[in-house]
Scaffold this active site. Structure first.
Site, PDB file in Angstrom:
ATOM      1  N   HIS A  17       3.454  -1.931  12.792  1.00 45.59           N
ATOM      2  CA  HIS A  17       3.121  -1.001  11.694  1.00 45.59           C
ATOM      3  C   HIS A  17       2.450   0.226  12.306  1.00 45.59           C
ATOM      4  O   HIS A  17       1.253   0.226  12.582  1.00 45.59           O
ATOM      5  CB  HIS A  17       2.170  -1.687  10.710  1.00 45.59           C
ATOM      6  CG  HIS A  17       1.888  -0.888   9.473  1.00 45.59           C
ATOM      7  ND1 HIS A  17       1.852  -1.460   8.217  1.00 45.59           N
ATOM      8  CD2 HIS A  17       1.611   0.426   9.278  1.00 45.59           C
ATOM      9  CE1 HIS A  17       1.576  -0.533   7.321  1.00 45.59           C
ATOM     10  NE2 HIS A  17       1.416   0.634   7.955  1.00 45.59           N
ATOM     11  N   HIS A  19       2.204   4.717  12.245  1.00 45.44           N
ATOM     12  CA  HIS A  19       2.536   6.015  11.634  1.00 45.44           C
ATOM     13  C   HIS A  19       2.587   7.032  12.756  1.00 45.44           C
ATOM     14  O   HIS A  19       1.569   7.297  13.405  1.00 45.44           O
ATOM     15  CB  HIS A  19       1.467   6.409  10.617  1.00 45.44           C
ATOM     16  CG  HIS A  19       1.412   5.494   9.433  1.00 45.44           C
ATOM     17  ND1 HIS A  19       2.191   5.679   8.317  1.00 45.44           N
ATOM     18  CD2 HIS A  19       0.713   4.352   9.228  1.00 45.44           C
ATOM     19  CE1 HIS A  19       1.952   4.707   7.447  1.00 45.44           C
ATOM     20  NE2 HIS A  19       1.059   3.880   7.977  1.00 45.44           N
ATOM     21  N   LYS A 101      10.021  -0.144   3.368  1.00 45.48           N
ATOM     22  CA  LYS A 101       8.584  -0.204   3.086  1.00 45.48           C
ATOM     23  C   LYS A 101       8.302   0.192   1.648  1.00 45.48           C
ATOM     24  O   LYS A 101       8.744   1.244   1.186  1.00 45.48           O
ATOM     25  CB  LYS A 101       7.851   0.755   4.046  1.00 45.48           C
ATOM     26  CG  LYS A 101       6.373   0.935   3.762  1.00 45.48           C
ATOM     27  CD  LYS A 101       5.572  -0.309   4.121  1.00 45.48           C
ATOM     28  CE  LYS A 101       4.098  -0.171   3.725  1.00 45.48           C
ATOM     29  NZ  LYS A 101       3.336   0.633   4.643  1.00 45.48           N
ATOM     30  N   HIS A 138       3.094  -2.761   1.051  1.00 45.71           N
ATOM     31  CA  HIS A 138       1.694  -2.320   0.960  1.00 45.71           C
ATOM     32  C   HIS A 138       1.145  -3.065  -0.247  1.00 45.71           C
ATOM     33  O   HIS A 138       1.488  -2.763  -1.384  1.00 45.71           O
ATOM     34  CB  HIS A 138       1.596  -0.802   0.791  1.00 45.71           C
ATOM     35  CG  HIS A 138       0.184  -0.315   0.747  1.00 45.71           C
ATOM     36  ND1 HIS A 138      -0.359   0.531   1.687  1.00 45.71           N
ATOM     37  CD2 HIS A 138      -0.821  -0.587  -0.128  1.00 45.71           C
ATOM     38  CE1 HIS A 138      -1.628   0.765   1.395  1.00 45.71           C
ATOM     39  NE2 HIS A 138      -1.934   0.092   0.295  1.00 45.71           N
ATOM     40  N   HIS A 183      -0.994  -5.113   6.589  1.00 47.47           N
ATOM     41  CA  HIS A 183      -2.440  -4.887   6.757  1.00 47.47           C
ATOM     42  C   HIS A 183      -3.290  -5.721   5.801  1.00 47.47           C
ATOM     43  O   HIS A 183      -3.991  -5.178   4.933  1.00 47.47           O
ATOM     44  CB  HIS A 183      -2.807  -3.406   6.665  1.00 47.47           C
ATOM     45  CG  HIS A 183      -2.059  -2.601   5.630  1.00 47.47           C
ATOM     46  ND1 HIS A 183      -1.967  -2.963   4.309  1.00 47.47           N
ATOM     47  CD2 HIS A 183      -1.367  -1.447   5.745  1.00 47.47           C
ATOM     48  CE1 HIS A 183      -1.266  -2.065   3.659  1.00 47.47           C
ATOM     49  NE2 HIS A 183      -0.883  -1.134   4.513  1.00 47.47           N
ATOM     50  N   ASP A 254      -1.237  -0.231  11.801  1.00 52.52           N
ATOM     51  CA  ASP A 254      -1.400   0.802  10.771  1.00 52.52           C
ATOM     52  C   ASP A 254      -2.177   1.986  11.336  1.00 52.52           C
ATOM     53  O   ASP A 254      -2.960   2.626  10.629  1.00 52.52           O
ATOM     54  CB  ASP A 254      -2.096   0.245   9.515  1.00 52.52           C
ATOM     55  CG  ASP A 254      -1.931   1.180   8.324  1.00 52.52           C
ATOM     56  OD1 ASP A 254      -1.056   2.059   8.365  1.00 52.52           O
ATOM     57  OD2 ASP A 254      -2.694   1.028   7.356  1.00 52.52           O
TER      58      ASP A 254
HETATM   59  O1  DOR Z   1      -4.920   4.103   5.548  1.00 45.11           O
HETATM   60  C1  DOR Z   1      -3.722   4.261   5.441  1.00 45.11           C
HETATM   61  N1  DOR Z   1      -3.098   5.320   5.992  1.00 45.11           N
HETATM   62  N2  DOR Z   1      -3.026   3.357   4.755  1.00 45.11           N
HETATM   63  C2  DOR Z   1      -1.725   3.545   4.477  1.00 45.11           C
HETATM   64  O2  DOR Z   1      -1.154   2.721   3.814  1.00 45.11           O
HETATM   65  C3  DOR Z   1      -1.041   4.780   4.912  1.00 45.11           C
HETATM   66  C4  DOR Z   1      -1.701   5.378   6.050  1.00 45.11           C
HETATM   67  C5  DOR Z   1      -1.227   6.796   6.312  1.00 45.11           C
HETATM   68  O3  DOR Z   1      -0.023   7.020   6.324  1.00 45.11           O
HETATM   69  O4  DOR Z   1      -2.069   7.665   6.520  1.00 45.11           O
HETATM   70 ZN    ZN Z   2       0.505   2.191   7.067  1.00 40.98          ZN
END
Ligand code: DOR
Ligand code: ZN
Length: 337
Positions: A17, A19, A101, A138, A183, A254
């Protein structure tokens, strides 16, 4: 004093997971994957605009691959009303896309076009079940779905526990659908995943939720993420889950970078649709992903939360790293040297 993991050699981890964003943020973050001891990442699709077509995902993958040629990128789509069963089949056929997702609408970064009603996606879930694509959840209920009794109102503290019946009902309706509860932050979530004996329902745990509790983010935007870190008892349940011999949990950091001004609520900027004045949700851990996990486990042993043998048992860390088979994976020193 020698530390528990000094000198340990571990396989590189898969991080299920991450980003990685787009533009300058993507260029900064993507090359840090390997310094976190990770060689395989499952990439989240909440870009602006979100990744909703197989062509977008394949194109995004090629941009990431150019920035980190040694990393394996597993791509996902964003569950969106435009996704149909035929897009599911097209996605599977690319070989690059492994799941879809689901973001409940409005609960986190770039989730404004997320899910309001799961039932409308049943035909999509049925196609995913057939094709073997993973549903990444999520797992929070949006505030708008709060029950009628005021005392049951949904807040950041109970939104995950309130979502868990949805997880169970999706699994009951689609027993062969592979579901990942992303998460996990609560003992309730851990218990729910463990209570479902099917291997089709598993959970990810982040590096930061193994260390943080509610007091760490209250007043510190850098530690604020969704779902928020909860109580000490929840953190202990997550530590135990990470080394649980049933192997239902694995690493998904995450890691979620944001420009500092967005974390400070000073602007809604690229990669972030939080409104001005609100702190963007996300903790950035990518360059230290596995190191943070080891540190949390080491501390848990030193405080008597875990026993040394829980952590040292053969295959435990490899299991959490999603590396169960041994064999040909890359070994590198991640701690103590
Ligand atoms: O804290 C988070 N940030 N939780 C998420 O589900 C998305 C993520 C983000 O993309 O910034
Ligand atoms: Zn995330």
């Amino acid at each position: 004093m020698p530390r528990l993991f000094d000198g340990l050699e571990l396989p590189a981890s898969a991080d299920f997971h991450v980003h990685l964003r787009q533009g300058a943020m993507m260029e900064t973050v993507t090359p840090t994957i390997t310094s976190g001891g990770v060689d395989t990442v499952y990439v989240m699709p909440n870009l602006i605009p979100p990744i909703t077509t197989p062509a977008q995902a394949v194109e995004y993958k090629s941009r990431l691959q150019a920035l980190a040629p040694d990393v394996t990128f597993l791509m996902s789509l964003y569950l969106h009303p435009s996704i149909t069963p035929s897009i599911v089949r097209e996605a599977k056929a690319t070989g690059a896309i492994h799941g879809i997702k689901s973001y409940p609408a409005g609960v986190t970064t770039n989730s404004s076009s997320g899910v309001v009603d799961y039932e409308s996606f049943y035909p999509v879930f049925a196609a995913m079940e057939e094709e073997g694509l993973v549903l990444n959840l999520h797992g929070e209920l949006p505030p708008s779905q709060s029950p009628s009794a005021p005392e049951d109102q949904i807040t950041v503290l109970n939104a995950e526990a309130a979502f868990l019946p949805t997880l169970r009902s999706l699994h009951t309706r689609f027993p062969n659908l592979r579901i990942v509860l992303e998460h996990c932050t609560t003992k309730a979530a851990v218990d729910m995943v463990l209570s479902i004996s099917s291997p089709n329902v598993v959970g990810t745990i982040t590096a930061h939720h193994l260390s943080l509790i509610v007091d760490d983010w209250a007043g510190d935007p850098l530690n604020f993420c969704k779902p928020v870190a909860k109580l000490p008892s929840d953190r202990i349940a997550l530590l135990r889950a990470a080394v649980d011999p049933r192997r239902k949990f694995f690493l998904g950091t995450d890691s979620a970078p944001h420009p500092l001004r967005s974390k400070q609520g000073r602007s809604g900027t690229a990669g972030n649709d939080n409104s001005c004045g609100k702190c963007a949700a996300g903790v950035f851990t990518q360059p230290y992903a596995t190191q943070l996990v080891l540190e949390a486990l080491e501390e848990a042993v030193s405080k008597g939360i875990l026993r040394e043998e829980d952590v040292r048992r053969e295959g435990v860390l490899e299991g959490f790293w999603a590396r169960r088979g041994g064999g040909s994976m890359v070994c590198r020193r991640v701690s103590g040297g």
